[in-house]
Design an enzyme around this catalytic site. Sequence first.
Site, PDB file in Angstrom:
ATOM      1  N   PRO A  66       0.759  -1.383   0.147  1.00 26.29           N
ATOM      2  CA  PRO A  66       0.395   0.019  -0.328  1.00 26.29           C
ATOM      3  C   PRO A  66       0.713   1.499  -0.226  1.00 26.29           C
ATOM      4  CG  PRO A  66      -1.288  -1.767   1.318  1.00 26.29           C
ATOM      5  CD  PRO A  66       0.273  -2.149   1.567  1.00 26.29           C
ATOM      6  N   THR A  99       3.396   1.410  -6.056  1.00 23.38           N
ATOM      7  CA  THR A  99       3.169   3.203  -5.708  1.00 23.38           C
ATOM      8  C   THR A  99       3.245   3.451  -4.732  1.00 23.38           C
ATOM      9  OG1 THR A  99       1.686   3.226  -7.019  1.00 23.38           O
ATOM     10  CG2 THR A  99       2.407   5.006  -6.771  1.00 23.38           C
ATOM     11  N   LYS A 174       5.237   7.426 -12.514  1.00 20.22           N
ATOM     12  CA  LYS A 174       4.480   7.151 -11.419  1.00 20.22           C
ATOM     13  C   LYS A 174       3.305   7.971 -11.667  1.00 20.22           C
ATOM     14  CE  LYS A 174       0.324   4.846 -11.049  1.00 20.22           C
ATOM     15  NZ  LYS A 174       0.187   3.248  -9.999  1.00 20.22           N
ATOM     16  N   LYS A 249      -3.782   9.533  -1.953  1.00 23.27           N
ATOM     17  CA  LYS A 249      -2.293   9.586  -2.082  1.00 23.27           C
ATOM     18  C   LYS A 249      -1.506  10.199  -2.920  1.00 23.27           C
ATOM     19  CE  LYS A 249       0.193   5.071  -2.232  1.00 23.27           C
ATOM     20  NZ  LYS A 249       0.133   3.867  -2.880  1.00 23.27           N
TER      21      LYS A 249
END
Length: 296
Positions: A66, A99, A174, A249
């Site tokens: 996460p 990520t 990303k 996020k």
Amino acid sequence: MTTIAFIGLGNMGCPMALNLLKAGHTVRVFDLLASALETTAEKGAIVCNSAAEACQNVNTVITMLPAGKHVKSLYLGSNGQAGLIDTLDKKTLVIDCSTIDAETANEVHSHCETLGVDMLDAPVSGGVAAAQSGGLTFMCGGSEQAFTRAEEVLKDMGINIFHAGTNGSGQVAKMCNNMLLAIHMIGTSEALKLGEKNGLDASTLSQIMLASSGKNWSLERYNPYPNVMANSPASNDYEPGFMVDLMAKDLGLAIDNAQTTQSQTPLGKMALELYKSKQKSGDGKKDFSSIIELFS
């Protein structure tokens, strides 16, 4: 075919692991969620009781976790306990598909280099649908050697495999991509709502913009207006997909990095504030295309 440890079987990790099984790899899995382990076990995965156990006698370790703190704790250790990297055979290839912030990715890379372990940071784009179909895009950061070793395995989960550059470059790519995604999803939502307010049919307006200079991925593949696109989250009560919480996020990572590098990202900052307002209204678990609901 090779033996792979896959750690982190969430909405993205589980279908990625299933595609590796489908391709004929031996896959050893670990996750804290029993139901995720059961899903992969039904397709032939070897369920393990810990990440360390999953990584025994494997050629490649893939993680999909996460946040940066989870990646750092797993690989580098915490509370006086050794990290996973310290237990790996030096010939093992490490691919982190999480990520996370580039700083944490670089810290893990540095430790891998010290021990002579090849590593890639390789976050993905495409969402759950692409993870299920094997159509992900991988943005990879690391050495040419690590990228060459990883490419064949990544092709069993994705169709676009990019070597973005050196350590941490995958995370930077990303971060930039998702900031742009948030911005054009918001812009698409504004345009569709403005058209609606003036009596235009959202489907017709979408077709007009798709044939014009307003064409973009959100409009073409992920229309935020309900019932314009049958398979979009918008036509399924904004069931994700890619959650508002995750977009917030990722935008946070981008804005933090922009501050560190003194980059000007005014639209990125505005996008973050809008997604934070969705979180505050209790919509964090909805798909990120639900941002259109802010525009009444």
